[in-house]
Scaffold this active site. Structure first.
Site, short mmCIF file in Angstrom:
data_model
loop_
_atom_site.label_atom_id
_atom_site.label_comp_id
_atom_site.label_asym_id
_atom_site.label_seq_id
_atom_site.Cartn_x
_atom_site.Cartn_y
_atom_site.Cartn_z
N HIS A 459 -6.02 51.27 26.54
CA HIS A 459 -7.47 52.45 26.41
C HIS A 459 -8.67 51.88 26.08
CE1 HIS A 459 -9.92 55.41 23.46
NE2 HIS A 459 -10.03 53.99 23.14
N GLU A 460 -8.16 50.31 25.16
CA GLU A 460 -8.94 49.22 24.93
C GLU A 460 -9.17 48.51 26.14
OE1 GLU A 460 -10.59 49.74 22.64
OE2 GLU A 460 -10.12 50.06 21.09
N HIS A 463 -12.32 50.66 28.37
CA HIS A 463 -13.43 50.27 27.39
C HIS A 463 -13.63 48.47 28.23
CE1 HIS A 463 -14.09 52.49 24.44
NE2 HIS A 463 -13.45 53.17 23.80
N HIS A 466 -15.10 49.57 31.78
CA HIS A 466 -16.59 49.84 31.48
C HIS A 466 -17.93 49.41 31.34
CE1 HIS A 466 -18.79 53.79 29.64
NE2 HIS A 466 -19.58 52.84 31.30
#
Length: 668
Positions: A459-460, A463, A466
């Site tokens: 999940h991290e 990010h 991105h």
């Protein structure tokens, strides 16, 4: 001596020279950076030349370069490696930085220049990105109160300053409660080897003998899953859920009430009916009713599933000889037993196949196959021995520095997050980002992850992608600078690659033998993906609905009473608590980021379920064409367009909630 925060950095990739920076350097560096920023903004506002995009917006984009550099170092350290000096400086800085921001927003000449550009925008010959940046600057100024004058403007400045102070205090109180509570373990009954090792490492970190439980999620959750001592589970659980509500100097309940009152006043000053309507105006959801509608569509089937599961778990409790109802400190223990019974899946047997290093390698490998990124370890000085860094390249070209800081420690706030010490932009030269992932995994030799931990890592890292793949000119729209209910799309989407069988088959290898996870275990793991989703969804949606109701209406005088009313109205299952109760709801009260916005994870999940379906439709989780579209329209685009437009460009349409319910196993 020259302050290293203000000097030129001649380090590799212009990383902060951590070894040269002392805590005493930060305060004068912030003062100098704000002084430089004030001078830069004054020069823009007082420029006798007519406003142009270059002498106003371009100039504003670079006015805080020095402040961004200093803050990028300090706030990463204050969250990941706090100490009393940093805590004190953060308390001192919060109102100072708020006042600095208000000075800029309240500079009427600066705002007039933006308004002049806005009024003549169709004649300026702006490209699409410049037009978007101009719109966002004007929106930012107006929503921050630039159009207010006189007493209202002054009051709004005071409100924002007080909110900044309270958010910092809330965060530091929570960290203090998490850091200070510890329970010695003389009875390790039921605990698997990895949990025993984690409890021993936690004791060593605190200079104690034996084994301890702390309030770190990666330690307390396994304890609640496996310890056969119901009395100790109760003690640990009650301490965990009491964070921020223990009375004394670290109690957050009065702080939460004041924050809610000030947010409501802020919204009123800006002409909104309540804070939720103000906050959601620029999000994808748009209105509180749209948020409530989504959450309730999910709540009803999730609660039904949780209640059915609760009946099974309570029967197991009674079979063990305990009278009375299932309690919150029982749920994880009996759910783990039920998982083993229904799926023959034992987390203690699973974790040796999910070492931290292997899961990092898996995340990197997926990024390579999807986007061509390569990761080379860097031997550089960082801010803590646990942190490590990689040079991220594509086709030999430097893309970013990625820093991973994965282990729990007393100086780190709880949770997991992604931040930057430097964001990508092209204005004034090609600036490549320094991206940081922070996690709180239990230390071990080697470190072993639960499947939930591994999902957090992915999940991290979503990010981080991105940020690393951002390809914009203006820092204002770089990376994760998007609507709050869109920002979780890349992170939640990336979690899906952990579920791809070939990824686990390649990387889930036994930490001692190197053997691949047995096929039957892999099959059982993937079959159990939706196990206990009633519980997970209920604890999350309850938190999101409480957050929404706090802000959609008059501020509650007693937030704890309001919380209880909302949960009673929902029919909250007795043995499940909110994922984040009010006194430790840092998402909502440490700052404005997720206030009225905790629903964002679920709003983004509607899209991430649909987005991964695009890869399935293309026939491969690593389809090159779909990955290229994902990068072009979402990961590299930052905030260059409205979120709905970006998603529609990628997928051709907006999705409904059905894919989410199906993905969570909650579809009828």
């Amino acid at each position: 001596m020259t302050n290293p925060l203000l000097a030129q950095w001649h380090t590799d990739f212009q990383l902060p020279p951590f070894a040269e920076i002392a805590d005493a350097d930060f305060a004068p560096a912030f003062d100098a950076a704000m002084q430089a920023g004030r001078a830069a903004y004054a020069a823009i506002a007082d420029n006798p030349d007519a406003p142009t995009f270059g002498n106003t917006i371009d100039a504003m984009e670079r006015a805080d370069d020095l402040l961004d550099r200093v803050a990028g170092v300090f706030f990463n350290l204050s969250g990941s490696d706090a100490n009393p000096d940093r805590d004190a400086l953060q308390r001192e800085l919060s109102p100072k930085l708020s006042a600095y921001s208000s000075e800029i927003i309240n500079n009427r000449k600066l705002f007039d220049r933006i308004e002049t550009l806005w009024d003549s925008r169709d004649t300026l010959g702006l490209n699409a990105e410049q037009a978007r940046v101009l719109l966002l600057y004007r929106r930012m100024f107006v929503r921050a109160g630039a159009a207010l004058q006189g007493p209202d403007a002054a009051r709004l400045t005071d409100v924002k300053s007080r909110l900044a102070t309270l958010g910092t205090q809330f965060t530091q109180n929570l960290l203090a409660d998490e850091r200070d509570w510890v329970m010695a373990l003389d009875d390790l009954s039921g605990l698997p080897d990895f949990a025993v090792a984690s409890a021993k490492a936690a004791a060593e970190e605190r200079g104690r003998d034996g084994h301890v439980v702390t309030l770190n999620r990666s330690l307390i959750v396994p304890f609640l899953q496996f310890s056969t001592r119901r009395d100790l589970r109760k003690t640990a659980y009650q301490a965990w859920t009491a964070r921020g509500a223990n009375g004394g100097d670290t109690d957050n309940r009065a702080i939460a009430a004041e924050i809610l009152a000030l947010r409501a006043e802020r919204a009123t000053l800006l002409g909104y009916a309540n804070f939720a309507r103000y906050k959601l105006e620029t999000e994808m959801a748009g209105t509180p009713d749209a948020v409530r509608d989504l959450l309730m569509q999910v709540w009803t089937p999730a609660r039904a599933k949780a209640m059915a599961d609760a009946a099974k778990l309570e029967a197991m409790l009674h079979a063990d000889g305990y009278d009375g109802p299932l309690e919150p400190w029982d749920w994880r223990f009996y759910a783990e037993k039920l998982r083993r019974a229904e799926h023959d899946l034992d987390e203690a047997a699973l974790k040796p196949y999910l070492s931290l290093d292997s899961m990092i390698a898996a995340a990197f490998d997926c990024a390579n196959r999807l986007f061509g990124l390569e990761f080379r370890p860097l031997d550089v000085a960082l801010y803590h021995p646990d942190a490590r860094a990689w040079d991220v390249t594509r086709n030999g070209q430097h893309m970013a520095v990625f820093i991973g800081d994965y282990f729990a420690r007393g100086s780190k706030r709880s949770g997991a997050w992604c931040s930057t010490m430097r964001s990508q932009r092209k204005l004034g030269g090609d600036v490549r980002p320094i991206v940081v992932n922070i996690c709180n995994f239990a230390k071990g030799k080697p470190a072993l992850l639960s499947y939930d931990d591994a999902r957090t890592l992915f999940h991290e890292f979503g990010h981080a992608l991105h940020q690393m793949l951002s390809d914009v000119t203006y820092g204002l729209i770089s990376g994760t600078s998007v609507a709050r209910d869109f920002v979780e799309l890349p992170s939640q989407l990336y979690e899906h690659w952990l579920e791809v069988p070939e990824v686990l088959a390649q990387h889930a290898r036994h930490v001692d033998t190197g053997e691949a996870m047995p096929q039957d275990m892999l099959d059982r793991l993937l079959a159990a993906q939706n196990f206990d989703q009633g519980f997970a969804t209920v604890e999350y949606v309850a938190s999101a609905l409480v957050d929404l109701e706090f802000h959609d209406g008059p501020p509650p005088a007693d937030p704890m009473q309001k919380q209880a009313q909302v949960l009673d109205g929902l029919g909250m299952p007795r043995a499940i608590r909110m994922r984040h109760a009010t006194p430790h709801f840092a998402h909502v009260f440490s700052g404005d980021g997720y206030s009225s916005g905790y629903y964002s994870y679920m709003w983004s999940e509607v899209m991430d379920a649909d987005a991964f379906e695009a890869f399935r439709e293309a026939g491969s989780a690593f389809d090159a064409g779909t990955a290229a579209k994902l990068e072009r329209f979402i990961l590299s685009a930052g905030g260059r367009d409205e979120a709905e437009a970006l998603y529609t460009a990628f997928r051709g349409r907006m999705p409904g909630v059905d894919a989410l319910l199906k993905g969570r196993g909650l579809a009828a």
